[in-house]
Design a protein around this motif. Structure first.
Motif, PDB file in Angstrom:
ATOM      1  N   SER A  28     -11.348  29.573  88.206  1.00 30.41           N
ATOM      2  CA  SER A  28     -10.359  30.030  87.220  1.00 30.41           C
ATOM      3  C   SER A  28      -8.956  30.163  87.815  1.00 30.41           C
ATOM      4  O   SER A  28      -7.972  30.210  87.068  1.00 30.41           O
ATOM      5  CB  SER A  28     -10.788  31.377  86.637  1.00 30.41           C
ATOM      6  OG  SER A  28     -10.909  32.352  87.667  1.00 30.41           O
ATOM      7  N   THR A  29      -8.855  30.222  89.135  1.00 28.63           N
ATOM      8  CA  THR A  29      -7.538  30.358  89.768  1.00 28.63           C
ATOM      9  C   THR A  29      -6.890  29.011  90.077  1.00 28.63           C
ATOM     10  O   THR A  29      -5.696  28.972  90.410  1.00 28.63           O
ATOM     11  CB  THR A  29      -7.644  31.145  91.081  1.00 28.63           C
ATOM     12  OG1 THR A  29      -8.420  30.384  92.030  1.00 28.63           O
ATOM     13  CG2 THR A  29      -8.304  32.500  90.868  1.00 28.63           C
ATOM     14  N   VAL A  30      -7.645  27.937  89.962  1.00 30.64           N
ATOM     15  CA  VAL A  30      -7.114  26.616  90.334  1.00 30.64           C
ATOM     16  C   VAL A  30      -5.868  26.243  89.539  1.00 30.64           C
ATOM     17  O   VAL A  30      -4.875  25.764  90.116  1.00 30.64           O
ATOM     18  CB  VAL A  30      -8.208  25.535  90.204  1.00 30.64           C
ATOM     19  CG1 VAL A  30      -7.609  24.123  90.375  1.00 30.64           C
ATOM     20  CG2 VAL A  30      -9.286  25.763  91.254  1.00 30.64           C
ATOM     21  N   PRO A  31      -5.836  26.423  88.190  1.00 28.57           N
ATOM     22  CA  PRO A  31      -4.601  26.078  87.454  1.00 28.57           C
ATOM     23  C   PRO A  31      -3.374  26.810  87.973  1.00 28.57           C
ATOM     24  O   PRO A  31      -2.282  26.240  88.035  1.00 28.57           O
ATOM     25  CB  PRO A  31      -4.934  26.471  86.005  1.00 28.57           C
ATOM     26  CG  PRO A  31      -6.424  26.408  85.931  1.00 28.57           C
ATOM     27  CD  PRO A  31      -6.897  26.874  87.270  1.00 28.57           C
ATOM     28  N   TRP A  32      -3.532  28.082  88.344  1.00 24.66           N
ATOM     29  CA  TRP A  32      -2.391  28.847  88.852  1.00 24.66           C
ATOM     30  C   TRP A  32      -1.967  28.350  90.229  1.00 24.66           C
ATOM     31  O   TRP A  32      -0.778  28.323  90.555  1.00 24.66           O
ATOM     32  CB  TRP A  32      -2.746  30.333  88.897  1.00 24.66           C
ATOM     33  CG  TRP A  32      -3.129  30.866  87.555  1.00 24.66           C
ATOM     34  CD1 TRP A  32      -4.380  31.160  87.098  1.00 24.66           C
ATOM     35  CD2 TRP A  32      -2.238  31.120  86.466  1.00 24.66           C
ATOM     36  NE1 TRP A  32      -4.331  31.587  85.790  1.00 24.66           N
ATOM     37  CE2 TRP A  32      -3.025  31.580  85.383  1.00 24.66           C
ATOM     38  CE3 TRP A  32      -0.851  31.021  86.299  1.00 24.66           C
ATOM     39  CZ2 TRP A  32      -2.478  31.927  84.153  1.00 24.66           C
ATOM     40  CZ3 TRP A  32      -0.305  31.375  85.069  1.00 24.66           C
ATOM     41  CH2 TRP A  32      -1.113  31.826  84.031  1.00 24.66           C
ATOM     42  N   LEU A  33      -2.918  27.940  91.024  1.00 29.80           N
ATOM     43  CA  LEU A  33      -2.593  27.389  92.339  1.00 29.80           C
ATOM     44  C   LEU A  33      -1.876  26.043  92.193  1.00 29.80           C
ATOM     45  O   LEU A  33      -0.991  25.709  93.002  1.00 29.80           O
ATOM     46  CB  LEU A  33      -3.861  27.221  93.170  1.00 29.80           C
ATOM     47  CG  LEU A  33      -4.530  28.530  93.610  1.00 29.80           C
ATOM     48  CD1 LEU A  33      -5.902  28.262  94.187  1.00 29.80           C
ATOM     49  CD2 LEU A  33      -3.652  29.255  94.624  1.00 29.80           C
ATOM     50  N   LEU A  34      -2.229  25.303  91.172  1.00 26.47           N
ATOM     51  CA  LEU A  34      -1.551  24.022  90.936  1.00 26.47           C
ATOM     52  C   LEU A  34      -0.103  24.233  90.498  1.00 26.47           C
ATOM     53  O   LEU A  34       0.747  23.372  90.729  1.00 26.47           O
ATOM     54  CB  LEU A  34      -2.309  23.198  89.889  1.00 26.47           C
ATOM     55  CG  LEU A  34      -3.710  22.733  90.307  1.00 26.47           C
ATOM     56  CD1 LEU A  34      -4.325  21.853  89.234  1.00 26.47           C
ATOM     57  CD2 LEU A  34      -3.666  21.993  91.643  1.00 26.47           C
ATOM     58  N   ILE A  35       0.174  25.374  89.879  1.00 25.88           N
ATOM     59  CA  ILE A  35       1.562  25.693  89.544  1.00 25.88           C
ATOM     60  C   ILE A  35       2.375  25.894  90.828  1.00 25.88           C
ATOM     61  O   ILE A  35       3.545  25.497  90.909  1.00 25.88           O
ATOM     62  CB  ILE A  35       1.629  26.937  88.638  1.00 25.88           C
ATOM     63  CG1 ILE A  35       1.055  26.602  87.256  1.00 25.88           C
ATOM     64  CG2 ILE A  35       3.061  27.446  88.511  1.00 25.88           C
ATOM     65  CD1 ILE A  35       1.014  27.770  86.292  1.00 25.88           C
ATOM     66  N   VAL A  36       1.746  26.494  91.849  1.00 22.59           N
ATOM     67  CA  VAL A  36       2.415  26.639  93.150  1.00 22.59           C
ATOM     68  C   VAL A  36       2.766  25.249  93.692  1.00 22.59           C
ATOM     69  O   VAL A  36       3.884  25.022  94.178  1.00 22.59           O
ATOM     70  CB  VAL A  36       1.507  27.385  94.150  1.00 22.59           C
ATOM     71  CG1 VAL A  36       2.116  27.380  95.550  1.00 22.59           C
ATOM     72  CG2 VAL A  36       1.270  28.816  93.685  1.00 22.59           C
ATOM     73  N   PHE A  37       1.833  24.335  93.603  1.00 24.55           N
ATOM     74  CA  PHE A  37       2.079  22.961  94.021  1.00 24.55           C
ATOM     75  C   PHE A  37       3.229  22.359  93.212  1.00 24.55           C
ATOM     76  O   PHE A  37       4.115  21.684  93.762  1.00 24.55           O
ATOM     77  CB  PHE A  37       0.806  22.132  93.825  1.00 24.55           C
ATOM     78  CG  PHE A  37       0.948  20.669  94.138  1.00 24.55           C
ATOM     79  CD1 PHE A  37       0.901  20.206  95.437  1.00 24.55           C
ATOM     80  CD2 PHE A  37       1.117  19.747  93.101  1.00 24.55           C
ATOM     81  CE1 PHE A  37       1.030  18.850  95.717  1.00 24.55           C
ATOM     82  CE2 PHE A  37       1.244  18.403  93.373  1.00 24.55           C
ATOM     83  CZ  PHE A  37       1.196  17.941  94.690  1.00 24.55           C
ATOM     84  N   GLY A  38       3.231  22.607  91.897  1.00 26.81           N
ATOM     85  CA  GLY A  38       4.285  22.082  91.034  1.00 26.81           C
ATOM     86  C   GLY A  38       5.654  22.636  91.364  1.00 26.81           C
ATOM     87  O   GLY A  38       6.658  21.927  91.299  1.00 26.81           O
ATOM     88  N   VAL A  39       5.713  23.925  91.731  1.00 28.13           N
ATOM     89  CA  VAL A  39       6.990  24.512  92.155  1.00 28.13           C
ATOM     90  C   VAL A  39       7.502  23.791  93.397  1.00 28.13           C
ATOM     91  O   VAL A  39       8.702  23.508  93.538  1.00 28.13           O
ATOM     92  CB  VAL A  39       6.826  26.024  92.423  1.00 28.13           C
ATOM     93  CG1 VAL A  39       8.061  26.595  93.104  1.00 28.13           C
ATOM     94  CG2 VAL A  39       6.553  26.767  91.119  1.00 28.13           C
ATOM     95  N   GLY A  40       6.586  23.463  94.310  1.00 21.21           N
ATOM     96  CA  GLY A  40       6.961  22.692  95.493  1.00 21.21           C
ATOM     97  C   GLY A  40       7.526  21.334  95.115  1.00 21.21           C
ATOM     98  O   GLY A  40       8.509  20.879  95.710  1.00 21.21           O
ATOM     99  N   LEU A  41       6.924  20.679  94.124  1.00 24.44           N
ATOM    100  CA  LEU A  41       7.433  19.385  93.651  1.00 24.44           C
ATOM    101  C   LEU A  41       8.884  19.506  93.203  1.00 24.44           C
ATOM    102  O   LEU A  41       9.731  18.670  93.541  1.00 24.44           O
ATOM    103  CB  LEU A  41       6.591  18.862  92.480  1.00 24.44           C
ATOM    104  CG  LEU A  41       5.137  18.496  92.695  1.00 24.44           C
ATOM    105  CD1 LEU A  41       4.550  17.946  91.395  1.00 24.44           C
ATOM    106  CD2 LEU A  41       4.970  17.489  93.807  1.00 24.44           C
ATOM    107  N   PHE A  42       9.149  20.538  92.421  1.00 30.11           N
ATOM    108  CA  PHE A  42      10.491  20.733  91.862  1.00 30.11           C
ATOM    109  C   PHE A  42      11.522  20.948  92.974  1.00 30.11           C
ATOM    110  O   PHE A  42      12.587  20.324  92.991  1.00 30.11           O
ATOM    111  CB  PHE A  42      10.477  21.927  90.904  1.00 30.11           C
ATOM    112  CG  PHE A  42      11.787  22.170  90.215  1.00 30.11           C
ATOM    113  CD1 PHE A  42      12.119  21.488  89.067  1.00 30.11           C
ATOM    114  CD2 PHE A  42      12.695  23.089  90.733  1.00 30.11           C
ATOM    115  CE1 PHE A  42      13.333  21.703  88.426  1.00 30.11           C
ATOM    116  CE2 PHE A  42      13.908  23.324  90.110  1.00 30.11           C
ATOM    117  CZ  PHE A  42      14.219  22.623  88.954  1.00 30.11           C
ATOM    118  N   VAL A  96      -2.346  28.572 100.284  1.00 25.66           N
ATOM    119  CA  VAL A  96      -1.285  28.688  99.275  1.00 25.66           C
ATOM    120  C   VAL A  96       0.029  28.164  99.845  1.00 25.66           C
ATOM    121  O   VAL A  96       0.760  27.414  99.184  1.00 25.66           O
ATOM    122  CB  VAL A  96      -1.136  30.146  98.803  1.00 25.66           C
ATOM    123  CG1 VAL A  96       0.080  30.294  97.890  1.00 25.66           C
ATOM    124  CG2 VAL A  96      -2.397  30.599  98.071  1.00 25.66           C
ATOM    125  N   GLY A  97       0.342  28.537 101.080  1.00 20.70           N
ATOM    126  CA  GLY A  97       1.552  28.024 101.716  1.00 20.70           C
ATOM    127  C   GLY A  97       1.514  26.514 101.889  1.00 20.70           C
ATOM    128  O   GLY A  97       2.523  25.825 101.681  1.00 20.70           O
TER     129      GLY A  97
END
Length: 431
Positions: free
Chosen positions: A237-251, A294-295
Motif C-alpha cells: 500500500s505504500t508503493v504509490p507514495w514511494l513512486l511519488i518520491v521518485f516522481g519528485v526526483g524526476l521533476f 527512499v533516498g
C-alpha cells in the motif's frame, strides 16, 4: 520563458498521462473487457511500439510541412486516440485508440523540442526543452495518481475523457500561444535534408547514449515495486507514495539538468551519468534499508531524468541543419532504452538473481552508456580543435535572425562544437 512553452508542457502532460495512467487502471480495464491482465498489458506494450513507429515514420512523413500546424495536427490525432479509448466498445477498439494516441507521442516530443529550442536564445535552449518535458514529469508526479483515483472512483473511461479534455486545452494553447516566426518553418531540404543529418557519427553516438543511459535507469525502475516489497520490506500500500518520491526526483532532475546542459552539454552528461552509476550501485547494495531506499529513489529519479534535456539537446546540436527527424529518432531511442532495460531486468530475475538484479543490470547498462558518452565527447573535442573558429560577425547575424540561419536556430551553437560532423563525408563519419 516564452508562454508558448506552457502550451507545449500541457501537451506533454496529457501525452505522459496517456502513457502511464493505464498501469494503475489495468485491473479495471481487464475486467471490463473480460480479458486477462496479461492481455490488458498489451495496451502498454502496443503503445510503446507505436511510439517508436510514430517517432520515426510520422516525423519523416510531416518533415516538409510547417512545424506549428504539424504540432496542432498531432494533438488532433492524440485527442482522437483518447476519445476512441474512452468510448471503446471492445478490446480491439481500445487497442486502436492506444495506437492512434501513441503515434502522436514521439513526433510531438521530437518536433516540440525543436520548436521549444527555437523560442529562446542559444544559452537557454536545453532549459526550454526541459520546460516542455516538465509536463511529462508532472504527469508522473501528479497526473498518474490523480488519474488512477478518478478511474477507480468514476470508472476507467472517465480518466480517458479527462485526458481528451486536456488534449483540447493543449491544442488551443498551441494555436494561440506558440509563435509563428521562426518556429513554424519547414524542415530544411524536406525529408532528404533531414536524412542527411544521420551522416553525422555524433548523431548516432548521441542516440546510442540515449538508449543506454536512459535504459539503465528504466531497467532499475521497471521492477521497483518488487524491490520495495520483497527486499526493502515496504507494504504494497505504500508503493504509490514511494513512486511519488521518485516522481519528485524526476521533476527536480529535469529542471536542473536542463540548466546545466545549457552551460556545457557533454560535461553535464558525463557528470550526471557518472553519478547515476554510483546511485544505482548504492541502491542495489542498500535496498534492504528503508531509509536509504527512499533516498535512492529520489536520486534515481533526479539523476535519471537529468540526462533527458541534455540527451535531446545533443542530438539536435549535431543535426543542427536538419534537427526534426533526428530529434524524433531520439524520442524513439528513449523508448528503445525502456524496452532494453525492462527486458534485461526481466532476464536477471528469471535467472534467479533476485529483485535487486535489475538495479545491477541498470548500473551496467548506464556504465556502458557513460563509456560511449566519454568517447563521443573526446571525438567532439578533437574535431572542434581542428575546425577553424567561426566568423563571429556571421554568427551574430544568425543569432539576430534564427530563421535565416536554420529552421531551429541551433546552427550557431553547433558551429563551435564540432558541427563539421554533418559535412558530406560519406555514409557515416565518426570523428
Amino acid at each position: 520563458m516564452p508562454v508558448g512553452l506552457i502550451a507545449l508542457a500541457l501537451g506533454g502532460f496529457g501525452i505522459g498521462l496517456t502513457e502511464f495512467v493505464i498501469m494503475g487502471l489495468l485491473p479495471e480495464v481487464a475486467a471490463d473487457f473480460r480479458v486477462t491482465e496479461a492481455s490488458a498489458g498489451w495496451f502498454i506494450s502496443g503503445y510503446a511500439l507505436a511510439v517508436v513507429v510514430g517517432a520515426l515514420g510520422l516525423t519523416a512523413a510531416v518533415s516538409r510541412f510547417r512545424r506549428k500546424p504539424v504540432l496542432a495536427m498531432l494533438l488532433v490525432l492524440f485527442i482522437a486516440g483518447n476519445l476512441l479509448s474512452a468510448v471503446a466498445p471492445d478490446y480491439w477498439a481500445m487497442m486502436a485508440g492506444r495506437v492512434v494516441a501513441a503515434l502522436a507521442h514521439g513526433a510531438f516530443f521530437g518536433i516540440g523540442a525543436v520548436v521549444a529550442a527555437g523560442m529562446v536564445p542559444a544559452t537557454k535552449k536545453a532549459a526550454a526543452i526541459a520546460m516542455m518535458f516538465t509536463g511529462l514529469t508532472a504527469a508522473n508526479v501528479l497526473g498518474v495518481p490523480l488519474g488512477t483515483l478518478l478511474g477507480q472512483a468514476a470508472g476507467w473511461r472517465s480518466t480517458f475523457w479527462a485526458i481528451t479534455g486536456i488534449g483540447v486545452l493543449a491544442l488551443a494553447g498551441i494555436l494561440a500561444l506558440v509563435p509563428k516566426a521562426g518556429n513554424d518553418d519547414t524542415a530544411s531540404g524536406g525529408l532528404r535534408g533531414e536524412l542527411r543529418a544521420f551522416r553525422s557519427g555524433q548523431v548516432w553516438l548521441s542516440i546510442l547514449v540515449t538508449i543506454l543511459g536512459y535504459g539503465g535507469m528504466f531497467g532499475a525502475f521497471t521492477y521497483i515495486a518488487f524491490t520495495l516489497t520483497e527486499v526493502s520490506g515496504f507494504a504494497a500500500s505504500t508503493v504509490p507514495w514511494l513512486l511519488i518520491v521518485f516522481g519528485v526526483g524526476l521533476f527536480i532532475g529535469n529542471t536542473l539538468g536542463g540548466r546545466a546542459a545549457d552551460r556545457d552539454v557533454d560535461r553535464t552528461l558525463l557528470a550526471v551519468l557518472s553519478v547515476l552509476v554510483v546511485v544505482l550501485v548504492v541502491f542495489a547494495l542498500s535496498a534492504g534499508n528503508q531509509v536509504l531506499t527512499v533516498g535512492s529513489l529520489l536520486l534515481l529519479g533526479g539523476f535519471g531524468f537529468a540526462t533527458v534535456p541534455g540527451l535531446q539537446m545533443r542530438v539536435m546540436k549535431y543535426a543542427a541543419k536538419a534537427p526534426t527527424l533526428a530529434s524524433g529518432a531520439n524520442i524513439g531511442a528513449f523508448n528503445v532504452g525502456n524496452a532494453l532495460g525492462a527486458w534485461l531486468g526481466g532476464v536477471t530475475i528469471t535467472a534467479g538473481l533476485g529483485y535487486t538484479s535489475p538495479i545491477w543490470a541498470g548500473a551496467a547498462i548506464t556504465l556502458l552508456g557513460l563509456a560511449v558518452m566519454a568517447g563521443a565527447a573526446a571525438r567532439a573535442k578533437a574535431t572542434a580543435r581542428r575546425v577553424p573558429a567561426p566568423d563571429m560577425t556571421a554568427a551574430s547575424a544568425a543569432v539576430a535572425s534564427p530563421t535565416a540561419a536554420s529552421p531551429s536556430g541551433l546552427e550557431t551553437e553547433a558551429a563551435g562544437s564540432g558541427q563539421a560532423e554533418t559535412a558530406d563525408v560519406g555514409p557515416v563519419s565518426v570523428r
